[in-house]
Enzyme design. Structure first.
Site, mmCIF file in Angstrom:
data_model
loop_
_atom_site.group_PDB
_atom_site.id
_atom_site.type_symbol
_atom_site.label_atom_id
_atom_site.label_comp_id
_atom_site.label_asym_id
_atom_site.label_seq_id
_atom_site.Cartn_x
_atom_site.Cartn_y
_atom_site.Cartn_z
ATOM 1 N N ASP A 42 -1.228 -34.654 12.611
ATOM 2 C CA ASP A 42 -2.001 -33.698 12.932
ATOM 3 C C ASP A 42 -3.175 -34.022 13.649
ATOM 4 O O ASP A 42 -3.954 -35.155 13.521
ATOM 5 C CB ASP A 42 -2.612 -33.279 11.463
ATOM 6 C CG ASP A 42 -1.776 -32.020 10.861
ATOM 7 O OD1 ASP A 42 -1.131 -31.316 11.604
ATOM 8 O OD2 ASP A 42 -1.841 -32.081 9.654
ATOM 9 N N GLU A 95 3.375 -21.525 7.625
ATOM 10 C CA GLU A 95 2.826 -21.680 6.284
ATOM 11 C C GLU A 95 2.562 -20.458 5.612
ATOM 12 O O GLU A 95 1.621 -19.569 5.958
ATOM 13 C CB GLU A 95 1.528 -22.347 6.280
ATOM 14 C CG GLU A 95 1.173 -22.973 4.918
ATOM 15 C CD GLU A 95 0.286 -24.116 4.775
ATOM 16 O OE1 GLU A 95 -0.071 -24.843 5.775
ATOM 17 O OE2 GLU A 95 -0.558 -24.346 3.787
ATOM 18 N N ASP A 140 -3.197 -33.768 7.963
ATOM 19 C CA ASP A 140 -4.621 -33.914 7.567
ATOM 20 C C ASP A 140 -4.712 -33.461 6.096
ATOM 21 O O ASP A 140 -6.111 -33.590 5.747
ATOM 22 C CB ASP A 140 -5.514 -33.074 8.582
ATOM 23 C CG ASP A 140 -5.200 -31.525 8.449
ATOM 24 O OD1 ASP A 140 -4.163 -31.398 7.788
ATOM 25 O OD2 ASP A 140 -5.952 -30.781 9.173
ATOM 26 N N SER A 141 -3.811 -32.883 5.396
ATOM 27 C CA SER A 141 -3.784 -32.903 4.258
ATOM 28 C C SER A 141 -4.196 -34.334 3.165
ATOM 29 O O SER A 141 -4.673 -34.274 2.336
ATOM 30 C CB SER A 141 -2.571 -32.294 3.315
ATOM 31 O OG SER A 141 -1.465 -33.239 4.038
ATOM 32 N N LYS A 200 0.470 -32.299 15.929
ATOM 33 C CA LYS A 200 0.656 -30.801 15.528
ATOM 34 C C LYS A 200 -0.820 -30.202 15.308
ATOM 35 O O LYS A 200 -1.796 -30.952 15.272
ATOM 36 C CB LYS A 200 0.976 -30.742 13.923
ATOM 37 C CG LYS A 200 1.019 -29.180 13.452
ATOM 38 C CD LYS A 200 2.038 -29.378 12.033
ATOM 39 C CE LYS A 200 1.277 -29.821 10.892
ATOM 40 N NZ LYS A 200 -0.236 -29.002 10.648
ATOM 41 N N GLU A 215 -3.027 -26.429 14.509
ATOM 42 C CA GLU A 215 -3.072 -25.151 13.997
ATOM 43 C C GLU A 215 -3.751 -24.016 15.084
ATOM 44 O O GLU A 215 -4.540 -24.399 15.730
ATOM 45 C CB GLU A 215 -3.993 -25.424 12.881
ATOM 46 C CG GLU A 215 -3.486 -26.245 11.626
ATOM 47 C CD GLU A 215 -4.380 -26.275 10.497
ATOM 48 O OE1 GLU A 215 -5.450 -25.509 10.355
ATOM 49 O OE2 GLU A 215 -4.227 -26.821 9.605
HETATM 50 O O1 KIV Z 1 -1.476 -31.291 6.676
HETATM 51 C C1 KIV Z 1 -0.382 -30.864 6.157
HETATM 52 O O2 KIV Z 1 0.061 -31.509 5.193
HETATM 53 C C2 KIV Z 1 0.434 -29.945 6.682
HETATM 54 C C3 KIV Z 1 1.472 -29.232 6.111
HETATM 55 C C4 KIV Z 1 1.103 -28.805 5.127
HETATM 56 C C5 KIV Z 1 2.329 -28.772 6.989
HETATM 57 O O3 KIV Z 1 -0.136 -29.250 7.666
#
Ligand code: KIV
Length: 279
Positions: A88, A186, A49-50, A118, A120
């Protein structure tokens, strides 16, 4: 689009089995061309989600939607054959209720062909992780600095120092026990990352953690120098493509203005060329 897994790519169980073995290599990707470049080199690719900050100019990951993740997930999926794809779950798509998390995770996997999601969170997400895993959704957990909680963590600070270490350790134990097949650590201290890696039975994937983790991940635009708004300490720039691209753009602009581009080799003759001659 079919939800069938890629034949050559590892699955969540293959990734889990790499615990303590050759380090797992991973990067984020958001587009087909970038995914193609990393397919031969990464064990898994994360549609992070970055993407919101890196490609859409948002100032945090909180504004990323399911639709954005699906669009970028589909793009990345087209570029991968050998690497596993993990995607994500965006902010507010899973935290409230395990059943809602299941619906959104299933949609992400079905519409993008990702092999896992993934999410969090540690202890507080363990119930949701268990709910998803028991219903066939492989989950990669993400603890330590969790950017979706930026407003309650008080900034992008190192997590787990001093008397916070036990809480991060408890998060690691909880997600492993709940059935996550791996966990991203992280921005936590090196010693704590090593301790977690030694203790839990699933691979740890470090980002700002330790070379002793079972694998590493970086945001691709950070490591190739495309994202230059800021550079976290844990990022190593393996290339400076941002300045290179800007120099190319500046040269193009100058050549358009002085009419040296397009040159003879870039334009077409009025007459069709004779057969066999290219023009
Ligand atoms: O969203 C992302 O890029 C991440 C990584 C930094 C692990 O969660």
């Amino acid at each position: 689009m079919s939800a069938t897994a890629r034949k050559k790519a590892p699955n969540a169980e293959d990734i889990r089995a790499r615990k303590g073995d050759l380090p797992l290599v991973s990067l984020t990707a958001y587009t087909t061309p970038m995914a193609r470049l990393m397919d031969d080199h990464c064990d898994f690719v994360l549609v992070g989600d970055s993407v919101g900050m890196v490609l859409h100019g948002l100032d945090s990951t909180l504004g990323v939607s399911m639709e954005m993740m699906i669009l970028h997930g589909q793009a990345v999926s087209r570029g991968l054959e050998k690497a596993m794809m993990v995607i994500d779950m965006p902010f507010a798509s899973y935290e409230h209720d395990p059943a809602e998390a299941f619906r959104n995770a299933a949609r992400l996997m079905a519409e993008t062909r990702a092999g896992a999601v993934k999410l969090e969170g540690g202890v507080e997400m363990a119930e949701t992780i268990r709910f998803l895993v028991q219903r066939g959704i492989p989950v990669m957990a993400h603890i330590g600095l969790t950017p979706q909680s930026i407003n309650t963590l008080g900034g992008y600070k190192v997590q787990g120092r001093d008397d916070q270490a036990d809480a991060v350790l408890a998060d690691a134990r909880a997600v492993a026990e709940a059935g996550a097949f791996s966990v991203v650590l992280e921005k936590i201290p090196q010693g704590l990352a090593d301790k977690i890696t030694a203790e839990i039975p699933i691979p740890t994937i470090g980002i700002g953690a330790s070379a002793g983790c079972d694998g590493q991940i970086l945001v691709v635009d950070d490591m190739v120098g495309f994202f230059t708004a800021f550079k976290p300490k844990f990022v190593k720039r393996y290339a400076e493509l941002g300045p290179l691209a800007e120099a190319a753009i500046a040269e193009y602009a100058a050549e358009v203005r002085d009419r040296s581009f397009p040159a003879a080799e870039h334009v077409f003759a009025d007459q069709a060329p004779a057969k066999g001659i290219k023009s």
